[in-house]
Design a protein around this motif. Sequence first.
Motif, PDB file in Angstrom:
ATOM      1  N   UNK A  65       6.791  70.456 -29.311  1.00 24.80           N
ATOM      2  CA  UNK A  65       7.046  69.272 -30.128  1.00 24.80           C
ATOM      3  C   UNK A  65       7.229  68.053 -29.223  1.00 24.80           C
ATOM      4  N   UNK A  66       6.959  66.889 -29.785  1.00 21.77           N
ATOM      5  CA  UNK A  66       7.053  65.641 -29.017  1.00 21.77           C
ATOM      6  C   UNK A  66       8.450  65.437 -28.443  1.00 21.77           C
ATOM      7  N   UNK A  67       9.479  65.962 -29.114  1.00 22.80           N
ATOM      8  CA  UNK A  67      10.851  65.799 -28.638  1.00 22.80           C
ATOM      9  C   UNK A  67      11.107  66.550 -27.336  1.00 22.80           C
ATOM     10  N   UNK A  68      10.240  67.514 -27.011  1.00 19.88           N
ATOM     11  CA  UNK A  68      10.413  68.319 -25.799  1.00 19.88           C
ATOM     12  C   UNK A  68       9.543  67.856 -24.637  1.00 19.88           C
ATOM     13  N   UNK A  80       4.160  64.359 -16.563  1.00 21.49           N
ATOM     14  CA  UNK A  80       4.420  64.906 -17.895  1.00 21.49           C
ATOM     15  C   UNK A  80       5.305  66.130 -17.691  1.00 21.49           C
ATOM     16  N   UNK A  81       6.528  66.083 -18.238  1.00 20.66           N
ATOM     17  CA  UNK A  81       7.466  67.201 -18.094  1.00 20.66           C
ATOM     18  C   UNK A  81       8.027  67.567 -19.463  1.00 20.66           C
ATOM     19  N   UNK A  82       8.462  68.797 -19.578  1.00 23.21           N
ATOM     20  CA  UNK A  82       9.052  69.230 -20.833  1.00 23.21           C
ATOM     21  C   UNK A  82       9.267  70.723 -20.850  1.00 23.21           C
ATOM     22  N   UNK A 119      -0.016  54.326 -25.367  1.00 24.86           N
ATOM     23  CA  UNK A 119       0.112  55.215 -26.515  1.00 24.86           C
ATOM     24  C   UNK A 119       0.412  56.624 -26.034  1.00 24.86           C
ATOM     25  N   UNK A 120       1.293  57.297 -26.759  1.00 26.73           N
ATOM     26  CA  UNK A 120       1.651  58.681 -26.465  1.00 26.73           C
ATOM     27  C   UNK A 120       1.913  59.363 -27.797  1.00 26.73           C
ATOM     28  N   UNK A 121       1.045  60.328 -28.149  1.00 25.90           N
ATOM     29  CA  UNK A 121       1.243  61.019 -29.428  1.00 25.90           C
ATOM     30  C   UNK A 121       0.719  62.451 -29.348  1.00 25.90           C
TER      31      UNK A 121
END
Length: 134
Positions: A65-68, A80-82, A119-121
């Motif tokens: 998910x985007x939140x992660x 990009x990390x998560x 933009x990031x989606x």
Amino acid sequence: MIYRKPPSSSTWIDALRLLEEADSLHRQFFRLGQGRPQGPTWEPPIDIFESGRVLSVLVALPGVSAEHVQVLVEGATLVVVGERVLPAPAEAHIRRIEIPYGRFERRIALPPGSFEIRESRMVDGCLRLTLIMG
């Protein structure tokens, strides 16, 4: 009647070697980490497209998910990390896991210039980033 010669032991050895090579290539695709306890455990695959002053980056993150996810530009590197959490309940019997999970990090060298994330989606299991050269 069709006569088939039974496989020789060298045929089985060759087959096992090919299976081991295929497994090794699969692991390489996700570039599994070196076991650092707090470091990333995998790097997601990416596609990068450049058109004029626009850089489009597609990061494959199935089930994330985007939140992660965090995205930032550090100098000449896009980071990009998560984390992809294991989707199975704790009591589940895991039959197979091919999609990596855990902490991930991908560092992408940017072309010369100064870039800004416009933009990031998340779309269809992929993070789509648009960067503009300043």
